[in-house]
Design a protein around this motif. Structure first.
Motif, PDB file in Angstrom:
ATOM      1  N   ARG A   1       0.836  -1.205   0.000  1.00 22.91           N
ATOM      2  CA  ARG A   1       0.000   0.000   0.000  1.00 22.91           C
ATOM      3  C   ARG A   1       0.872   1.256   0.000  1.00 22.91           C
ATOM      4  O   ARG A   1       0.603   2.211  -0.741  1.00 22.91           O
ATOM      5  N   ALA A   2       1.880   1.250   0.841  1.00 17.81           N
ATOM      6  CA  ALA A   2       2.751   2.419   0.940  1.00 17.81           C
ATOM      7  C   ALA A   2       3.523   2.644  -0.360  1.00 17.81           C
ATOM      8  O   ALA A   2       3.663   3.788  -0.826  1.00 17.81           O
ATOM      9  N   GLU A   3       4.021   1.571  -0.949  1.00 14.26           N
ATOM     10  CA  GLU A   3       4.772   1.691  -2.197  1.00 14.26           C
ATOM     11  C   GLU A   3       3.878   2.198  -3.331  1.00 14.26           C
ATOM     12  O   GLU A   3       4.300   3.030  -4.137  1.00 14.26           O
TER      13      GLU A   3
ATOM     14  N   ALA B   1       1.163   4.041  -2.982  1.00 19.88           N
ATOM     15  CA  ALA B   1       0.804   5.430  -2.703  1.00 19.88           C
ATOM     16  C   ALA B   1       1.935   6.383  -3.065  1.00 19.88           C
ATOM     17  O   ALA B   1       1.699   7.491  -3.528  1.00 19.88           O
ATOM     18  N   GLU B   2       3.160   5.930  -2.867  1.00 21.29           N
ATOM     19  CA  GLU B   2       4.307   6.801  -3.118  1.00 21.29           C
ATOM     20  C   GLU B   2       4.746   6.808  -4.575  1.00 21.29           C
ATOM     21  O   GLU B   2       5.058   7.859  -5.133  1.00 21.29           O
ATOM     22  N   GLY B   3       4.787   5.626  -5.187  1.00 19.38           N
ATOM     23  CA  GLY B   3       5.357   5.554  -6.530  1.00 19.38           C
ATOM     24  C   GLY B   3       4.468   4.993  -7.604  1.00 19.38           C
ATOM     25  O   GLY B   3       4.897   4.880  -8.762  1.00 19.38           O
TER      26      GLY B   3
ATOM     27  N   ARG C   1      10.789  -2.488   2.607  1.00 18.91           N
ATOM     28  CA  ARG C   1       9.886  -1.680   3.434  1.00 18.91           C
ATOM     29  C   ARG C   1       9.222  -2.527   4.507  1.00 18.91           C
ATOM     30  O   ARG C   1       8.998  -2.061   5.628  1.00 18.91           O
TER      31      ARG C   1
ATOM     32  N   ARG D   1      -6.707   8.504   0.688  1.00 13.27           N
ATOM     33  CA  ARG D   1      -5.427   8.117   0.094  1.00 13.27           C
ATOM     34  C   ARG D   1      -5.627   8.000  -1.413  1.00 13.27           C
ATOM     35  O   ARG D   1      -5.563   6.910  -1.990  1.00 13.27           O
TER      36      ARG D   1
ATOM     37  N   SER E   1      -3.866   8.769  -4.088  1.00 14.53           N
ATOM     38  CA  SER E   1      -2.806   8.240  -4.935  1.00 14.53           C
ATOM     39  C   SER E   1      -2.779   6.711  -4.890  1.00 14.53           C
ATOM     40  O   SER E   1      -2.525   6.050  -5.893  1.00 14.53           O
ATOM     41  N   PHE E   2      -3.083   6.142  -3.716  1.00 17.17           N
ATOM     42  CA  PHE E   2      -3.118   4.681  -3.592  1.00 17.17           C
ATOM     43  C   PHE E   2      -4.280   4.110  -4.379  1.00 17.17           C
ATOM     44  O   PHE E   2      -4.139   3.127  -5.112  1.00 17.17           O
TER      45      PHE E   2
END
Length: 203
Positions: free
Chosen positions: A25-27, A29-31, A44, A101, A103-104
């Motif tokens: 999820r974090a990856e 959202a970021e990229g 991560r 969120r 972007s995610f």
């Protein structure tokens, strides 16, 4: 390539899965999905990459399991006492999911176009969610809010919720707090006019 096995792990396996899916999820959202790699997720998550490869095999497996995890959440559609209220509440949940969120959410939808596994998992999730929400239409029919006869529940639900995805995902518009109620009202008016009746609408 087959989908990840349908299993509900416990103990350490469950903890590893939670760590890895949080990392996905974090990856995302970021990229976005373009930057998603097994190595990045493993780093991560704080697990060895062989652990990720062994369970998920590749990025497609990670995405498919992430989408499947969303379907495991104990969720029930709103029950406000009216079709318009239920659809408005449902739309408010959708708007929140797309704006908390964004972007995610956009990355995950985009990823389904690049991964066959993710696409299949997403289709299953949508099918399950629409099937769950058909009770909203059934309750409305029982209250006499819809014309006599069969109503296309899926068509009504899509008409009520689609404007949220169009505005937030396709147009990337700023969140409009009025849109959930407005889209719900339009769908209810169309349903009352017979647009979703078995006959395909009024003459």
């Amino acid at each position: 390539m087959t989908d990840p096995p349908d299993r509900r792990p416990g103990g350490r396996t469950a903890r590893v899965r939670a760590q890895v899916l949080d990392a996905v999820r974090a990856e995302l959202a970021e990229g976005g999905h373009e930057g998603l790699t097994v190595e990045g997720v493993a780093t991560r998550a704080g697990v060895h990459r062989t652990t990720v490869y062994r369970r998920w095999r590749d990025v497609g497996g990670l995405l498919a399991d992430l989408i499947s995890a969303a379907g495991e959440i104990d969720w029930q559609p709103p029950d406000t006492g009216s079709l318009r209220g239920d659809l408005t509440a449902l739309n408010e949940e959708i708007l929140e999911s797309l704006t908390v969120r964004p972007s995610f959410a956009v990355a995950l939808m985009a990823a389904s176009f690049h991964s066959e596994q993710a696409a299949r998992a997403q289709t299953r999730l949508w099918e399950d969610r629409y099937a769950q929400c058909e009770v909203v239409v059934a309750r409305a029919a029982g209250r006499g809010e819809l014309p006599p006869g069969d109503t296309d529940a899926r068509g009504l639900l899509i008409a009520a919720t689609a404007p949220l995805y169009h505005a937030s995902v396709l147009m990337r518009a700023d969140p409009d707090p009025r849109l959930p109620a407005r889209a719900a009202a339009a769908a209810v008016l169309a349903a009352a006019a017979g647009a979703f009746s078995a006959g395909g609408g009024t003459a």
